[in-house]
Design an enzyme around this catalytic site. Structure first.
Site, PDB file in Angstrom:
ATOM      1  CD  GLN A   2      -3.072   0.819   2.246  1.00 59.29           C
ATOM      2  OE1 GLN A   2      -2.648   0.789   3.397  1.00 59.29           O
ATOM      3  NE2 GLN A   2      -4.355   0.805   1.969  1.00 59.29           N
ATOM      4  CG  HIS A  82      -4.133   4.516   2.510  1.00 61.92           C
ATOM      5  ND1 HIS A  82      -5.479   4.731   2.633  1.00 61.92           N
ATOM      6  CD2 HIS A  82      -3.715   4.047   3.718  1.00 61.92           C
ATOM      7  CE1 HIS A  82      -5.852   4.417   3.873  1.00 61.92           C
ATOM      8  NE2 HIS A  82      -4.799   3.992   4.541  1.00 61.92           N
ATOM      9  CB  ALA A  84      -9.312   5.004   2.636  1.00 70.08           C
ATOM     10  CE1 TYR A  87      -3.231   8.814   7.760  1.00 73.28           C
ATOM     11  CE2 TYR A  87      -4.215   6.882   6.788  1.00 73.28           C
ATOM     12  CZ  TYR A  87      -3.680   7.526   7.880  1.00 73.28           C
ATOM     13  OH  TYR A  87      -3.601   6.879   9.085  1.00 73.28           O
ATOM     14  NE  ARG A 135      -9.102  -0.398   2.279  1.00 70.52           N
ATOM     15  CZ  ARG A 135      -9.303  -0.609   3.582  1.00 70.52           C
ATOM     16  NH1 ARG A 135      -8.626   0.059   4.485  1.00 70.52           N
ATOM     17  NH2 ARG A 135     -10.162  -1.509   3.990  1.00 70.52           N
ATOM     18  N   GLY A 211     -16.248  -4.797   8.994  1.00 68.62           N
ATOM     19  CA  GLY A 211     -17.279  -5.440   9.813  1.00 68.62           C
ATOM     20  C   GLY A 211     -17.736  -6.791   9.296  1.00 68.62           C
ATOM     21  NE  ARG A 233     -12.431  -4.283  13.223  1.00 73.67           N
ATOM     22  CZ  ARG A 233     -13.628  -3.773  13.439  1.00 73.67           C
ATOM     23  NH1 ARG A 233     -13.890  -3.203  14.587  1.00 73.67           N
ATOM     24  NH2 ARG A 233     -14.548  -3.830  12.502  1.00 73.67           N
TER      25      ARG A 233
HETATM   26  C1  FMN Z   1      -4.390  -2.270  13.495  1.00 80.07           C
HETATM   27  C2  FMN Z   1      -5.024  -1.837  12.212  1.00 80.07           C
HETATM   28  C3  FMN Z   1      -4.228  -1.300  11.194  1.00 80.07           C
HETATM   29  C4  FMN Z   1      -4.799  -0.903   9.988  1.00 80.07           C
HETATM   30  N1  FMN Z   1      -3.985  -0.417   8.997  1.00 80.07           N
HETATM   31  C5  FMN Z   1      -4.520  -0.081   7.806  1.00 80.07           C
HETATM   32  C6  FMN Z   1      -3.678   0.353   6.738  1.00 80.07           C
HETATM   33  O1  FMN Z   1      -2.457   0.401   6.855  1.00 80.07           O
HETATM   34  N2  FMN Z   1      -4.263   0.697   5.568  1.00 80.07           N
HETATM   35  C7  FMN Z   1      -5.620   0.622   5.384  1.00 80.07           C
HETATM   36  O2  FMN Z   1      -6.099   0.935   4.290  1.00 80.07           O
HETATM   37  N3  FMN Z   1      -6.441   0.209   6.372  1.00 80.07           N
HETATM   38  C8  FMN Z   1      -5.921  -0.155   7.561  1.00 80.07           C
HETATM   39  N4  FMN Z   1      -6.752  -0.595   8.568  1.00 80.07           N
HETATM   40  C9  FMN Z   1      -8.221  -0.660   8.325  1.00 80.07           C
HETATM   41  C10 FMN Z   1      -8.609  -2.041   7.817  1.00 80.07           C
HETATM   42  O3  FMN Z   1      -8.042  -2.239   6.530  1.00 80.07           O
HETATM   43  C11 FMN Z   1     -10.126  -2.231   7.696  1.00 80.07           C
HETATM   44  O4  FMN Z   1     -10.666  -1.333   6.774  1.00 80.07           O
HETATM   45  C12 FMN Z   1     -10.831  -2.038   9.032  1.00 80.07           C
HETATM   46  O5  FMN Z   1     -10.160  -2.725  10.070  1.00 80.07           O
HETATM   47  C13 FMN Z   1     -12.266  -2.516   8.953  1.00 80.07           C
HETATM   48  O6  FMN Z   1     -12.325  -3.888   8.562  1.00 80.07           O
HETATM   49  P1  FMN Z   1     -12.592  -5.035   9.673  1.00 80.07           P
HETATM   50  O7  FMN Z   1     -13.969  -4.787  10.209  1.00 80.07           O
HETATM   51  O8  FMN Z   1     -12.504  -6.348   8.893  1.00 80.07           O
HETATM   52  O9  FMN Z   1     -11.560  -4.908  10.715  1.00 80.07           O
HETATM   53  C14 FMN Z   1      -6.198  -1.017   9.785  1.00 80.07           C
HETATM   54  C15 FMN Z   1      -6.997  -1.559  10.808  1.00 80.07           C
HETATM   55  C16 FMN Z   1      -6.435  -1.974  12.010  1.00 80.07           C
HETATM   56  C17 FMN Z   1      -7.342  -2.557  13.070  1.00 80.07           C
END
Ligand code: FMN
Length: 286
Positions: A2, A82, A84, A87, A135, A211, A233
Site C-alpha cells: 500500500q 491509499h 482512504a 490521508y 482504496r 465489519g 481485525r
Molecule cells: C491495526 C489496524 C491497522 C490498519 N492499517 C490499515 C492500513 O495500513 N491501511 C488501510 O487501508 N487500512 C488499515 N486498517 C483498516 C482495515 O483495513 C479495515 O478497513 C478495518 O479494520 C475494517 O475492517 P474489519 O472490520 O474487517 O476490521 C487497519 C486496521 C487496524 C485494526
C-alpha cells in the site's frame, strides 16, 4: 503493497525539511485526535498544516509514481494507493479539508483531479494498470468528517476510474467508520448508507471491507455487492482465518491494545484453531 502519504495527518517532527506537514489547505484535523512524535513518542494535537503549492502537488504525484516503481522493483505483485482514512488523497477529495481556489479545489471534478493524476502516474510507475488498485472510505469519519457530497463525489470518481483497467477498487463499508481505528468496536448492523451506487458505476473488480465475517462476506459476493471481501481485525487475530471461514470455526478475539504494538505480541502470537479450547471442541464435533 500500500502506498501512502499522510498529508496533514502527520507530526512536524516527521518532516525532513522541518516545515509543517502539507495539505490541500491550511486546515487542521477536527476533533481531538492525537499524533505521536517520532522524537519523544508523546501525543500531540495535530498541527495546522501548510497549503501545498502547485509544484509540490506535481512532486507528490511523481513521488507516488516513484513509490510504485520501488515497490515493483522489490518484487511486489502490485500496489494499492491509499485514498482512504483521512490521508492526503482523501484530504483533496473532501470539500471540508480542501478549500483551494485552483484546479485542485472547488468542483467535484477539481477535487478528484489529484486522485486521478496519482492513479495515472502509479499505473505508469507499476508498468501496468492491472497491477494497481486504490482504496477509499467514502463514509469514513477517521481523521475526517465525511464530505457533504459523498454520493456525487465518489460516483464521479468511480465512474472515471472505470477507464483505467485497474486491478480493483477497494471501498470501506459505511458501518466500519464509526470510531477511530484504535477504538474500532464490533460495530455492525444496518445503516442507511450503502456502497451500492458506487458498485453500479464502477466497471472493474470491487473489494469491500469493514465489519465482515465469513458468512456476511459470502452473502455480499453472492448478492453481487462486491467481487471479494477483505478482512482487517479478524485477520490480525486469527492466523488461520481462511481455514476457519472454510470450516465455519470460531475466530480468535482480537485485542485492541496490541493493534499497534511494536513487537510480536498481538502480531505473531495468536493461536491456531487446534490450539484453543473452543477450536478443539469445534474440531472434535465437526
Ligand atoms: C491495526 C489496524 C491497522 C490498519 N492499517 C490499515 C492500513 O495500513 N491501511 C488501510 O487501508 N487500512 C488499515 N486498517 C483498516 C482495515 O483495513 C479495515 O478497513 C478495518 O479494520 C475494517 O475492517 P474489519 O472490520 O474487517 O476490521 C487497519 C486496521 C487496524 C485494526
Amino acid at each position: 503493497m500500500q502506498l501512502w502519504h499522510c498529508g496533514r495527518a502527520s507530526h512536524p517532527d516527521y518532516q525532513p525539511d522541518g516545515k509543517l506537514p502539507m495539505a490541500p489547505s491550511a486546515l487542521r484535523i477536527e476533533g481531538d485526535y492525537k499524533v505521536v512524535s517520532p522524537k519523544d513518542f508523546q501525543q500531540y494535537d495535530y498541527p495546522v498544516p501548510r497549503a501545498m503549492d502547485k509544484q509540490e502537488i506535481k512532486e507528490l504525484v511523481q513521488s507516488f509514481k516513484q513509490a510504485a516503481r520501488n515497490a515493483m522493483s522489490v518484487g511486489a505483485d502490485g500496489v494499492e494507493i491509499h485514498g482512504a482514512s483521512g490521508y492526503i488523497i482523501n484530504q483533496f477529495l473532501n470539500q471540508l479539508s480542501n478549500q483551494r481556489a485552483d484546479e485542485y479545489g472547488g468542483s467535484i471534478e477539481n477535487r478528484a483531479r489529484l486522485a486521478l493524476e496519482i492513479v495515472e502516474a502509479v499505473c505508469e510507475g507499476a508498468g501496468s494498470a492491472g497491477r494497481v488498485a486504490i482504496r477509499f472510505s467514502p463514509f469514513g469519519h477517521y481523521l475526517m468528517t465525511p464530505d457533504p457530497q459523498t454520493y456525487p463525489l465518489y460516483t464521479y470518481l468511480l465512474s472515471e476510474l472505470s477507464n483505467f483497467g485497474l486491478a480493483f477498487v477497494h471501498l470501506v463499508e459505511p458501518r466500519s467508520d464509526d470510531m477511530p481505528l484504535s477504538a474500532l468496536s464490533n460495530v455492525s448492523g444496518s445503516r442507511p448508507d450503502s456502497l451500492a451506487p458506487f458498485r453500479q458505476v464502477f466497471g472493474g473488480p470491487l473489494i469491500v471491507a469493514g465489519g465482515h465475517t465469513g458468512a456476511s462476506a459470502a452473502q455480499a459476493v453472492q448478492a453481487d455487492a462486491a467481487d471479494a471481501v477483505a478482512f482487517g481485525r479478524h485477520f490480525i487475530s486469527t492466523p488461520d482465518l481462511v481455514r476457519r471461514i472454510a470450516l465455519g470455526a470460531p475466530y480468535n478475539k482480537y485485542d485492541r491494545n496490541t493493534f499497534y504494538a511494536q513487537g510480536p505480541e498481538g502480531y505473531t502470537d495468536y493461536p491456531f484453531v487446534e490450539d484453543t479450547p473452543e477450536g478443539k471442541a469445534f474440531l472434535a464435533k465437526a
